[in-house]
Design a protein around this motif. Structure first.
Motif, PDB file in Angstrom:
ATOM      1  N   LEU A 261      23.961  39.943  59.887  1.00  0.00           N
ATOM      2  CA  LEU A 261      23.319  41.248  59.907  1.00  0.00           C
ATOM      3  C   LEU A 261      24.461  42.325  60.162  1.00  0.00           C
ATOM      4  O   LEU A 261      24.175  43.341  59.333  1.00  0.00           O
ATOM      5  N   ASP A 262      25.622  41.871  60.593  1.00  0.00           N
ATOM      6  CA  ASP A 262      27.059  42.623  60.763  1.00  0.00           C
ATOM      7  C   ASP A 262      27.117  43.246  59.249  1.00  0.00           C
ATOM      8  O   ASP A 262      27.448  44.289  59.260  1.00  0.00           O
ATOM      9  N   PHE A 263      27.205  42.093  58.552  1.00  0.00           N
ATOM     10  CA  PHE A 263      27.647  42.291  56.896  1.00  0.00           C
ATOM     11  C   PHE A 263      26.706  43.536  56.357  1.00  0.00           C
ATOM     12  O   PHE A 263      27.047  44.125  55.628  1.00  0.00           O
ATOM     13  N   ILE A 264      25.209  43.304  56.365  1.00  0.00           N
ATOM     14  CA  ILE A 264      24.389  44.287  55.958  1.00  0.00           C
ATOM     15  C   ILE A 264      24.671  45.632  56.509  1.00  0.00           C
ATOM     16  O   ILE A 264      24.707  46.685  55.854  1.00  0.00           O
ATOM     17  N   SER A 265      24.918  45.443  58.020  1.00  0.00           N
ATOM     18  CA  SER A 265      25.339  46.865  58.419  1.00  0.00           C
ATOM     19  C   SER A 265      26.334  47.415  57.823  1.00  0.00           C
ATOM     20  O   SER A 265      26.717  48.640  57.750  1.00  0.00           O
ATOM     21  N   LEU A 266      27.470  46.753  57.754  1.00  0.00           N
ATOM     22  CA  LEU A 266      28.794  47.051  57.303  1.00  0.00           C
ATOM     23  C   LEU A 266      28.414  47.782  55.746  1.00  0.00           C
ATOM     24  O   LEU A 266      28.956  48.971  55.316  1.00  0.00           O
ATOM     25  N   GLY A 267      27.872  47.039  54.921  1.00  0.00           N
ATOM     26  CA  GLY A 267      27.553  47.318  53.550  1.00  0.00           C
ATOM     27  C   GLY A 267      26.938  48.755  53.399  1.00  0.00           C
ATOM     28  O   GLY A 267      27.170  49.715  52.779  1.00  0.00           O
ATOM     29  N   LEU A 268      25.836  48.798  54.203  1.00  0.00           N
ATOM     30  CA  LEU A 268      24.880  50.195  54.339  1.00  0.00           C
ATOM     31  C   LEU A 268      25.925  51.257  54.688  1.00  0.00           C
ATOM     32  O   LEU A 268      25.847  52.563  54.143  1.00  0.00           O
ATOM     33  N   ALA A 269      26.643  51.077  55.685  1.00  0.00           N
ATOM     34  CA  ALA A 269      27.629  52.279  56.233  1.00  0.00           C
ATOM     35  C   ALA A 269      28.600  52.649  55.072  1.00  0.00           C
ATOM     36  O   ALA A 269      28.760  53.983  54.955  1.00  0.00           O
TER      37      ALA A 269
ATOM     38  N   ALA B 113      29.743  55.067  59.294  1.00  0.00           N
ATOM     39  CA  ALA B 113      28.323  54.731  59.729  1.00  0.00           C
ATOM     40  C   ALA B 113      27.782  55.849  60.184  1.00  0.00           C
ATOM     41  O   ALA B 113      26.714  56.203  60.155  1.00  0.00           O
ATOM     42  N   VAL B 114      28.769  56.791  61.245  1.00  0.00           N
ATOM     43  CA  VAL B 114      28.297  57.923  61.661  1.00  0.00           C
ATOM     44  C   VAL B 114      28.197  59.084  60.711  1.00  0.00           C
ATOM     45  O   VAL B 114      26.959  59.783  60.899  1.00  0.00           O
ATOM     46  N   ALA B 115      28.813  59.179  59.717  1.00  0.00           N
ATOM     47  CA  ALA B 115      28.627  60.048  58.644  1.00  0.00           C
ATOM     48  C   ALA B 115      27.308  59.859  57.985  1.00  0.00           C
ATOM     49  O   ALA B 115      26.419  60.687  57.544  1.00  0.00           O
ATOM     50  N   ALA B 116      26.955  58.454  57.779  1.00  0.00           N
ATOM     51  CA  ALA B 116      25.796  58.101  56.918  1.00  0.00           C
ATOM     52  C   ALA B 116      24.610  58.326  57.822  1.00  0.00           C
ATOM     53  O   ALA B 116      23.450  58.594  57.338  1.00  0.00           O
ATOM     54  N   SER B 117      24.677  58.077  59.036  1.00  0.00           N
ATOM     55  CA  SER B 117      23.540  58.543  60.098  1.00  0.00           C
ATOM     56  C   SER B 117      23.384  59.877  60.406  1.00  0.00           C
ATOM     57  O   SER B 117      22.150  60.155  60.456  1.00  0.00           O
ATOM     58  N   ALA B 118      24.356  60.683  60.517  1.00  0.00           N
ATOM     59  CA  ALA B 118      24.181  62.001  60.897  1.00  0.00           C
ATOM     60  C   ALA B 118      24.224  63.134  59.851  1.00  0.00           C
ATOM     61  O   ALA B 118      23.245  63.912  59.818  1.00  0.00           O
ATOM     62  N   ASN B 119      24.810  62.899  58.886  1.00  0.00           N
ATOM     63  CA  ASN B 119      25.382  63.919  57.718  1.00  0.00           C
ATOM     64  C   ASN B 119      24.382  63.621  56.549  1.00  0.00           C
ATOM     65  O   ASN B 119      23.836  64.697  56.046  1.00  0.00           O
ATOM     66  N   LEU B 120      24.393  62.700  56.000  1.00  0.00           N
ATOM     67  CA  LEU B 120      23.855  62.000  54.701  1.00  0.00           C
ATOM     68  C   LEU B 120      22.378  62.574  54.783  1.00  0.00           C
ATOM     69  O   LEU B 120      22.011  63.248  53.819  1.00  0.00           O
ATOM     70  N   PRO B 121      21.532  62.070  55.748  1.00  0.00           N
ATOM     71  CA  PRO B 121      20.090  62.479  55.815  1.00  0.00           C
ATOM     72  C   PRO B 121      19.608  63.768  55.476  1.00  0.00           C
ATOM     73  O   PRO B 121      18.949  64.556  54.788  1.00  0.00           O
ATOM     74  N   THR B 122      20.511  64.555  56.138  1.00  0.00           N
ATOM     75  CA  THR B 122      20.365  66.283  56.423  1.00  0.00           C
ATOM     76  C   THR B 122      20.600  66.753  54.979  1.00  0.00           C
ATOM     77  O   THR B 122      20.013  67.692  54.589  1.00  0.00           O
ATOM     78  N   ILE B 123      21.767  66.526  54.532  1.00  0.00           N
ATOM     79  CA  ILE B 123      22.247  66.783  53.378  1.00  0.00           C
ATOM     80  C   ILE B 123      21.183  66.443  52.118  1.00  0.00           C
ATOM     81  O   ILE B 123      20.680  67.540  51.166  1.00  0.00           O
TER      82      ILE B 123
ATOM     83  N   ILE C 239      20.632  65.109  62.782  1.00  0.00           N
ATOM     84  CA  ILE C 239      21.796  65.136  63.066  1.00  0.00           C
ATOM     85  C   ILE C 239      22.063  64.722  64.478  1.00  0.00           C
ATOM     86  O   ILE C 239      22.942  63.711  64.321  1.00  0.00           O
ATOM     87  N   TYR C 240      21.370  65.168  65.383  1.00  0.00           N
ATOM     88  CA  TYR C 240      21.773  64.686  66.667  1.00  0.00           C
ATOM     89  C   TYR C 240      21.245  63.558  67.147  1.00  0.00           C
ATOM     90  O   TYR C 240      21.964  62.480  67.764  1.00  0.00           O
ATOM     91  N   GLY C 241      20.269  63.098  66.382  1.00  0.00           N
ATOM     92  CA  GLY C 241      19.543  61.422  66.601  1.00  0.00           C
ATOM     93  C   GLY C 241      20.490  60.540  66.044  1.00  0.00           C
ATOM     94  O   GLY C 241      20.950  59.379  66.665  1.00  0.00           O
ATOM     95  N   GLY C 242      20.776  60.705  64.625  1.00  0.00           N
ATOM     96  CA  GLY C 242      21.803  60.150  63.975  1.00  0.00           C
ATOM     97  C   GLY C 242      23.223  59.744  64.857  1.00  0.00           C
ATOM     98  O   GLY C 242      23.829  58.883  64.660  1.00  0.00           O
ATOM     99  N   LEU C 243      23.640  61.069  65.167  1.00  0.00           N
ATOM    100  CA  LEU C 243      25.140  60.990  65.668  1.00  0.00           C
ATOM    101  C   LEU C 243      24.981  60.118  66.921  1.00  0.00           C
ATOM    102  O   LEU C 243      25.686  59.400  67.468  1.00  0.00           O
ATOM    103  N   ALA C 244      23.945  60.515  67.897  1.00  0.00           N
ATOM    104  CA  ALA C 244      23.833  59.901  69.357  1.00  0.00           C
ATOM    105  C   ALA C 244      23.735  58.420  69.151  1.00  0.00           C
ATOM    106  O   ALA C 244      24.608  57.660  69.834  1.00  0.00           O
ATOM    107  N   SER C 245      22.916  57.914  68.360  1.00  0.00           N
ATOM    108  CA  SER C 245      22.446  56.501  68.169  1.00  0.00           C
ATOM    109  C   SER C 245      23.789  55.841  67.672  1.00  0.00           C
ATOM    110  O   SER C 245      24.174  54.720  68.072  1.00  0.00           O
ATOM    111  N   SER C 246      24.510  56.482  66.454  1.00  0.00           N
ATOM    112  CA  SER C 246      25.686  55.688  65.997  1.00  0.00           C
ATOM    113  C   SER C 246      26.672  55.623  67.046  1.00  0.00           C
ATOM    114  O   SER C 246      27.384  54.637  67.240  1.00  0.00           O
ATOM    115  N   VAL C 247      26.944  56.669  67.689  1.00  0.00           N
ATOM    116  CA  VAL C 247      28.197  56.889  68.632  1.00  0.00           C
ATOM    117  C   VAL C 247      27.823  55.787  69.990  1.00  0.00           C
ATOM    118  O   VAL C 247      28.614  55.130  70.455  1.00  0.00           O
ATOM    119  N   LEU C 248      26.633  55.847  70.350  1.00  0.00           N
ATOM    120  CA  LEU C 248      26.223  54.996  71.540  1.00  0.00           C
ATOM    121  C   LEU C 248      26.028  53.759  71.202  1.00  0.00           C
ATOM    122  O   LEU C 248      26.811  52.816  71.974  1.00  0.00           O
TER     123      LEU C 248
END
Length: 547
Positions: free
Chosen positions: A261-269, A439-449, A467-476
């Motif tokens: 799962l970590d590999f899939i997560s890394l690939g997505l990010a 991962a943080v960029a893909a979670s917070a910035n990419l969806p909004t763009i 932005i805030y949801g993606g940012l908070a969840s990834s950082v947390l």
């Protein structure tokens, strides 16, 4: 590291002795690069007269120049030090970083580069604010940009501390922290004096040096194995102590269900992160037209692709000529594999060739770090000054001079924060740290763009939730992951509060960022303006009215 500990690991001794005998040469090379880049920065600073000069280099760079600068911005310490180390320790699984970093450019090219250049002016916030309420959206965009940039800066600072400590023979934690602080001071000088023009020229010079240095080491390693790739890989596999498993998937990702799962997560990010990285996004504004933006990405793909192909030789070459225990003894995460391989391939301890090669490669790696930290700091300080200070705090009433002054002060503040965090992250693998920024960029910035550019029902509330949801969840999730605690290679290895099992949060936080943007827009009382979307669509696709 104690003398007894070092004696147990010959490669550490090699590095210390090789660096020690020729330390004047090493210091001279480092000083020459720093002086040369500071000269470029001062020269560019004298030509920086307006906000457009500071933020976008006056939009005077050609597609090739910007492609070279983008390459210099992208091929960071993670690429040169972290990936080589990851391959040297984990073989096939380490090379997955190279694949992910390269494939990510296709997303940037196909979906983001041209529309972003047409739609914005200086920052990502310009695109979002075009069809939404300015103040809340710009505040969110500025916050996200600063957080992503600081995550990325952590990796560069960690790389700088490891590299210079190895060369100068500094073993104390205090000495390494001082090195991180000096890198931070240099980065502040580059941005405050040179702005985008200075930073771009430094990145172009650094890209040429990095490709040349990597080409040299690649050639020498291949020469040692008579240009027989099969022989190189076979020696690396047997020398690693892992045998055939070293050349197959599963050494790092695949031992358990969690690691898969970590590999899939890394690939997505990795694949989705590039298109949301602030310091890459602002580079599209430095060219005069959308066509030039597209051309610069094409050049970047070619240059970066060639570089990542060479990382195969760098990493497996290091595994073939060095022992894994020696690499780990020098740096737990393997960040010194490439410099140690340069020393060994040049003739080993005590040889002039080895010392010169070690000095040259390390100076190139240091150049890499300085250029990338300058780009990152510029992205975050520009976003603060343009999005938060000028458009939120001053409500659009700030003069260009005031805006640029705010950007310079923001640079100082971000530099101080980066130095403090970089000191804590000095023992983490820099490729892994950069993957967190992705991962943080893909979670917070990419969806909004993407939603802003391609979905007409997207609203201000959707943007804020995304932005805030993606940012908070990834950082947390990062804070409560093994990256921060519970493992020998964690930031705080002696404590354990890692309830989230994955090292990269992308698998959870990226879909969540997209989902929150969609739900937030659907439940929003405020409806999207179809006329504004139509204007943005025409502008993003044709460039009509672009700055």
């Amino acid at each position: 590291m104690s003398a007894a500990h070092a004696a147990a690991y010959p490669a550490v001794q090699l590095a210390a002795e090789g660096a020690g005998e020729h330390r004047p040469l090493i210091i001279t090379l480092f000083a020459a690069f720093v002086v040369a880049t500071l000269f470029i920065t001062v020269w560019a600073g004298r030509q920086t007269k307006s906000a457009a000069d500071f933020y976008a280099g006056g939009r005077q760079f050609t597609g090739f120049q910007n492609g070279l600068a983008v390459s210099g911005d992208y091929m960071s310490a993670a690429s040169f030090l972290g990936i080589a180390g990851a391959i040297a320790l984990f073989g096939y699984d380490g090379f997955l970083y190279s694949i992910g970093f390269l494939v990510a450019w296709l997303v940037a090219l196909l979906l983001v580069a041209e529309p972003l250049r047409n739609s914005g002016r200086y920052t990502m916030g310009d695109v979002l604010a075009y069809r939404m309420r300015q103040r809340p959206v710009r505040t969110a965009a500025g916050t996200s940009t600063i957080v992503v940039s600081i995550f990325y800066l952590l990796a560069q600072m960690a790389g700088a501390g490891v590299l210079v400590s190895l060369l100068l023979g500094i073993t104390s934690d205090f000495g390494k922290i001082v090195i991180v602080a000096l890198v931070g001071v240099l980065m502040i000088l580059y941005v405050t004096i040179g702005g985008m023009k200075g930073t771009t020229w430094v990145q172009m010079v650094k890209a040429v040096l990095l490709i040349a240095g990597t080409l040299l080491i690649t050639f020498l390693i291949l020469l040692k194995f008579n240009f027989n790739i099969s022989d190189l890989l076979g020696t690396a596999a047997s020398n690693s102590g892992k045998g055939a498993a070293f050349l197959e998937p599963g050494l790092k990702y695949g031992v358990s269900g969690v690691s898969k799962l970590d590999f899939i997560s890394l690939g997505l990010a990795l694949v989705l992160g590039t298109a949301g990285l602030p310091h890459i996004l602002i580079r599209f504004y430095t060219v005069p037209t959308a066509k030039a933006a597209r051309k610069s990405v094409n050049w970047a793909i070619g240059i970066i692709g060639a570089f990542y192909l060479m990382t195969i030789v760098l990493g497996f070459g290091a595994a073939a000529i060095l022992d894994a225990d020696d690499i780990i003894a020098s740096n737990k995460a393997g960040n010194t594999a490439a410099p140690l391989a340069a020393l060994e391939i040049g003739g080993g301890s005590g040889s002039t060739g080895g010392a010169i090669l070690l000095a040259v490669i390390s100076a190139v790696a240091f150049a890499t770090i300085l250029a990338v930290v300058a780009g990152l700091t510029l992205a975050s300080s520009s976003s603060f000054a343009h999005d938060i200070y000028a458009n939120v705090i001053r409500k659009g009433q700030a003069t260009e001079k005031e805006e640029v002054r705010a950007a310079r002060w923001a640079t100082v503040a971000i530099g101080v924060v980066s130095i403090a965090l970089g000191a804590l992250a000095r023992d983490l693998n820099v490729a892994g740290l950069v993957a967190l920024a992705f991962a943080v960029a893909a979670s917070a910035n990419l969806p909004t763009i993407l939603y802003s550019l391609f979905w007409k029902r997207f609203t201000t509330q959707g943007a804020l939730w995304s932005i805030y949801g993606g940012l908070a969840s990834s950082v947390l999730l990062v804070l409560f992951s093994p990256v921060v605690s519970s493992k020998p290679t964690s930031m705080f290895p002696d404590v354990d509060f890692a309830w989230f099992p994955l090292e990269n949060p992308g698998l959870i936080s990226i879909p969540l960022g997209f989902l929150l943007g969609w739900i937030g827009s659907l439940v929003s009382k405020e409806k999207a303006d179809p006329e504004k979307y139509a204007e943005l669509e025409v502008k993003s696709l044709t460039g009509v009215g672009a700055h």
